[in-house]
Scaffold this active site. Structure first.
Site, PDB file in Angstrom:
ATOM      1  N   LYS A  88       0.878  -1.179   0.000  1.00  0.00           N
ATOM      2  CA  LYS A  88       0.000   0.000   0.000  1.00  0.00           C
ATOM      3  C   LYS A  88       0.913   1.226   0.000  1.00  0.00           C
ATOM      4  O   LYS A  88       2.073   1.156   0.405  1.00  0.00           O
ATOM      5  CB  LYS A  88      -0.872  -0.011   1.260  1.00  0.00           C
ATOM      6  CG  LYS A  88      -2.157   0.747   1.148  1.00  0.00           C
ATOM      7  CD  LYS A  88      -3.321  -0.086   0.648  1.00  0.00           C
ATOM      8  CE  LYS A  88      -4.576   0.756   0.549  1.00  0.00           C
ATOM      9  NZ  LYS A  88      -5.728   0.015   0.076  1.00  0.00           N
ATOM     10  N   ALA A 251     -15.499   5.350   5.036  1.00  0.00           N
ATOM     11  CA  ALA A 251     -14.601   6.515   4.998  1.00  0.00           C
ATOM     12  C   ALA A 251     -13.217   6.077   5.490  1.00  0.00           C
ATOM     13  O   ALA A 251     -12.427   5.561   4.718  1.00  0.00           O
ATOM     14  CB  ALA A 251     -15.169   7.653   5.822  1.00  0.00           C
TER      15      ALA A 251
HETATM   16  N1  LIG Z   1     -11.796   2.678  -3.625  1.00  0.00           N
HETATM   17  C1  LIG Z   1     -11.775   1.372  -3.460  1.00  0.00           C
HETATM   18  O1  LIG Z   1     -11.983   0.610  -4.405  1.00  0.00           O
HETATM   19  C2  LIG Z   1     -11.529   0.783  -2.114  1.00  0.00           C
HETATM   20  C3  LIG Z   1     -11.666   1.529  -0.964  1.00  0.00           C
HETATM   21  N2  LIG Z   1     -11.505   0.934   0.256  1.00  0.00           N
HETATM   22  C4  LIG Z   1     -11.636   1.721   1.467  1.00  0.00           C
HETATM   23  O2  LIG Z   1     -12.957   2.281   1.538  1.00  0.00           O
HETATM   24  C5  LIG Z   1     -12.896   3.572   2.171  1.00  0.00           C
HETATM   25  C6  LIG Z   1     -13.474   4.624   1.217  1.00  0.00           C
HETATM   26  O3  LIG Z   1     -12.720   4.618   0.026  1.00  0.00           O
HETATM   27  P1  LIG Z   1     -13.113   5.568  -1.208  1.00  0.00           P
HETATM   28  O4  LIG Z   1     -14.583   5.611  -1.343  1.00  0.00           O
HETATM   29  O5  LIG Z   1     -12.276   5.107  -2.327  1.00  0.00           O
HETATM   30  O6  LIG Z   1     -12.563   6.951  -0.677  1.00  0.00           O
HETATM   31  P2  LIG Z   1     -13.039   8.440  -1.121  1.00  0.00           P
HETATM   32  O7  LIG Z   1     -11.925   9.334  -0.771  1.00  0.00           O
HETATM   33  O8  LIG Z   1     -13.562   8.429  -2.505  1.00  0.00           O
HETATM   34  O9  LIG Z   1     -14.285   8.693  -0.140  1.00  0.00           O
HETATM   35  C7  LIG Z   1     -14.169   8.861   1.228  1.00  0.00           C
HETATM   36  C8  LIG Z   1     -15.334   9.731   1.665  1.00  0.00           C
HETATM   37  O10 LIG Z   1     -15.306   9.830   3.090  1.00  0.00           O
HETATM   38  C9  LIG Z   1     -15.584  11.177   3.416  1.00  0.00           C
HETATM   39  N3  LIG Z   1     -15.053  11.474   4.745  1.00  0.00           N
HETATM   40  C10 LIG Z   1     -13.792  11.801   5.110  1.00  0.00           C
HETATM   41  N4  LIG Z   1     -13.744  12.045   6.429  1.00  0.00           N
HETATM   42  C11 LIG Z   1     -14.996  11.857   6.904  1.00  0.00           C
HETATM   43  C12 LIG Z   1     -15.583  11.983   8.190  1.00  0.00           C
HETATM   44  N5  LIG Z   1     -14.873  12.366   9.253  1.00  0.00           N
HETATM   45  N6  LIG Z   1     -16.904  11.704   8.325  1.00  0.00           N
HETATM   46  C13 LIG Z   1     -17.643  11.340   7.246  1.00  0.00           C
HETATM   47  N7  LIG Z   1     -17.138  11.222   6.006  1.00  0.00           N
HETATM   48  C14 LIG Z   1     -15.835  11.488   5.843  1.00  0.00           C
HETATM   49  C15 LIG Z   1     -14.921  11.990   2.329  1.00  0.00           C
HETATM   50  O11 LIG Z   1     -15.431  13.315   2.256  1.00  0.00           O
HETATM   51  C16 LIG Z   1     -15.260  11.150   1.096  1.00  0.00           C
HETATM   52  O12 LIG Z   1     -16.497  11.527   0.531  1.00  0.00           O
HETATM   53  C17 LIG Z   1     -11.416   3.804   2.524  1.00  0.00           C
HETATM   54  O13 LIG Z   1     -11.179   3.351   3.835  1.00  0.00           O
HETATM   55  C18 LIG Z   1     -10.683   2.894   1.545  1.00  0.00           C
HETATM   56  O14 LIG Z   1      -9.425   2.493   2.030  1.00  0.00           O
HETATM   57  C19 LIG Z   1     -11.252  -0.402   0.372  1.00  0.00           C
HETATM   58  C20 LIG Z   1     -11.115  -1.190  -0.715  1.00  0.00           C
HETATM   59  C21 LIG Z   1     -11.159  -0.642  -2.068  1.00  0.00           C
HETATM   60  O1  LIG Z   2      -8.809  -0.918  -5.203  1.00  0.00           O
HETATM   61  C1  LIG Z   2      -7.626  -0.903  -5.565  1.00  0.00           C
HETATM   62  O2  LIG Z   2      -7.198  -0.154  -6.464  1.00  0.00           O
HETATM   63  C2  LIG Z   2      -6.636  -1.861  -4.986  1.00  0.00           C
HETATM   64  C3  LIG Z   2      -7.124  -2.568  -3.786  1.00  0.00           C
HETATM   65  C4  LIG Z   2      -6.913  -1.798  -2.537  1.00  0.00           C
HETATM   66  O3  LIG Z   2      -6.070  -0.969  -2.421  1.00  0.00           O
HETATM   67  C5  LIG Z   2      -7.763  -2.130  -1.402  1.00  0.00           C
HETATM   68  O4  LIG Z   2      -8.528  -3.080  -1.497  1.00  0.00           O
HETATM   69  O5  LIG Z   2      -7.662  -1.451  -0.374  1.00  0.00           O
END
Ligand SMILES: NC(=O)C1=CN([C@@H]2O[C@H](COP(=O)(O)OP(=O)(O)OC[C@H]3O[C@@H](n4cnc5c(N)ncnc54)[C@H](O)[C@@H]3O)[C@@H](O)[C@H]2O)C=CC1
Ligand SMILES: O=C(O)CCC(=O)C(=O)O
Length: 378
Positions: A88, A251
């Site tokens: 990561k 989040a």
């Molecule tokens: N994007 C992906 O395919 C994957 C994401 N994840 C995990 O899922 C989670 C979300 O990922 P994404 O949607 O890609 O991130 P993102 O950055 O697109 O969305 C995160 C959201 O959380 C909000 N946020 C931040 N602080 C906050 C708070 N204190 N209270 C409420 N909302 C808050 C942000 O404003 C944003 O809208 C992360 O933990 C990430 O590691 C896990 C596996 C894959």
């Molecule tokens: O979603 C990705 O691009 C890779 C997978 C990953 O980083 C995750 O599952 O947290």
């Protein structure tokens, strides 16, 4: 001082990284890039994991995060049965203010310097467009936009997997995997959370939602209005104490801790956020409180499944079929936890550690990346 900081002891760097193969600190004065890449374990193949951008309060916080996230990827790869290892990256910076094409190109150069040991793409705070800049420096990028021949935004598959995780959980608790007739409390309406929210609304579920980004809130409220569905917006920590059936953290990590367990009233926790439990003991506290916990790295593996598939030439149907297995894997973990009288995270960890033992016996003949793929260098 945050709960996370309070519970962390000060230890030397080699003790901190003792479970990891390699940790790379990336510094580029010209672009302002400060990043850390952590490679946890490459027994199964090259490390694979997204890159998070976040304005960490301290470098120690960033290191703590990337070490836990990369270890989680090793377990996620094992659970999802893909031939990659855990890695990561984190970029220290404000995703709303500090992004530049040059910063992501500099990051791409550091990824390239690892010569195929690490593949990366999006995570919290980053988007596929950011990595188009990094692709000018390295082929080790995944979740590449479809116009370049990649599989596109991996959050699509992540969200599909989370919904399968919710269905499996509903099946265990209520005997039916139907999504309607239940209330879900979603924290974070970003790339993953918004897609999960939309799907739940389409199925007739009620939602509580929160996000610090008003635009994200407006988007889901207006979508609900269009469908005639129910969404209640709550602020900050109010999300933990709602009367929802399931808490869906989408989040940040460490959301299940002493403070939140005290106020949670839900029957289950199923979400995309990585590292939801601050500590394994919080898994035991949830069990004692009768809250079913869907281990994060089982439920949120859809994106990983998609990007791992992309490296063999993307195929949407294959990705969807594999993402569906999250349902059966989660049911298996739930029944193993029940049979062995352990928590669901302990059951998931055992399942993955046994797989690692079995796979380690295979002769792992890994050579660095094969061919230039994304030829957009300028
Ligand atoms: N994007 C992906 O395919 C994957 C994401 N994840 C995990 O899922 C989670 C979300 O990922 P994404 O949607 O890609 O991130 P993102 O950055 O697109 O969305 C995160 C959201 O959380 C909000 N946020 C931040 N602080 C906050 C708070 N204190 N209270 C409420 N909302 C808050 C942000 O404003 C944003 O809208 C992360 O933990 C990430 O590691 C896990 C596996 C894959
Ligand atoms: O979603 C990705 O691009 C890779 C997978 C990953 O980083 C995750 O599952 O947290």
């Amino acid at each position: 001082m945050s709960t996370v900081t309070r519970q962390r002891k000060s230890v030397d760097i080699f003790t901190q990284i003792r479970e990891h193969e390699q940790v790379v600190f990336c510094n580029d004065e010209k672009t302002g890039l400060k990043a850390i890449i952590a490679i946890h374990n490459t027994t199964l193949g090259p490390a694979l994991g997204g890159c998070r951008m976040h304005l960490y309060a301290t470098v120690e916080d960033a290191l703590f995060d990337v070490l836990r996230l990369s270890k989680g990827m090793t377990y996620k790869c094992l659970a999802a049965d893909v031939d990659f290892g855990g890695g990561k990256a984190v970029i220290i910076g404000d995703p709303h203010k500090d992004k530049t094409p040059e910063l992501f190109r500099a990051f791409g150069q550091f990824v390239e310097s690892l010569n195929g040991r690490f593949y990366t793409g999006t995570d919290m705070g980053t988007t596929p467009d950011d990595f188009v800049h990094a692709m000018k420096e390295t082929n080790c990028i995944v979740g590449v936009p479809e116009e370049y021949g990649g599989s596109g935004d991996s959050s699509v598959s992540t969200a599909i997997g989370v919904v399968y995780g919710i269905k499996a959980t509903n099946k265990v608790i209520w005997g039916s995997d139907a999504l309607h007739g239940k209330t879900y409390a979603i924290q974070g309406l970003g790339k993953v959370g918004r897609k999960v929210a939309e799907r739940l609304l389409e199925e007739g579920a009620d939602l509580y939602v929160c996000d610090i980004n008003p635009t994200a809130i407006e988007a889901i409220v207006s979508y609900a209005k269009k469908l005639g569905a129910n969404v209640k917006v709550v602020q900050g920590t109010e999300i933990y104490g709602t009367d929802a059936d399931i808490f869906v953290p989408c989040a940040f990590g460490n959301v299940v801790n002493d403070d939140t367990i005290n106020v949670l009233k839900v029957k289950a926790i199923v979400g995309s956020a990585n590292n939801q439990l601050l500590d394994v003991r919080h898994g035991r506290m949830l069990k004692e409180k009768g809250i079913l916990y869907a281990p994060d790295y089982i439920v949120n593996a859809g994106g990983l499944i998609q990007v791992a598939d992309e490296l063999y030439g993307p195929n949407k149907e294959r990705v969807l079929q594999k993402t569906k297995t999250i349902y059966s894997t989660l049911l298996h973990i739930y029944s193993r936890a029940e049979a062995d009288h352990i928590t669901t995270i302990e059951a998931a960890n055992r399942f993955c550690e046994e797989r690692l033992q079995q796979r380690s016996r295979r002769n792992n003949f890994f050579t660095h990346h094969k061919r230039p793929k994304w030829d957009i260098r300028r």
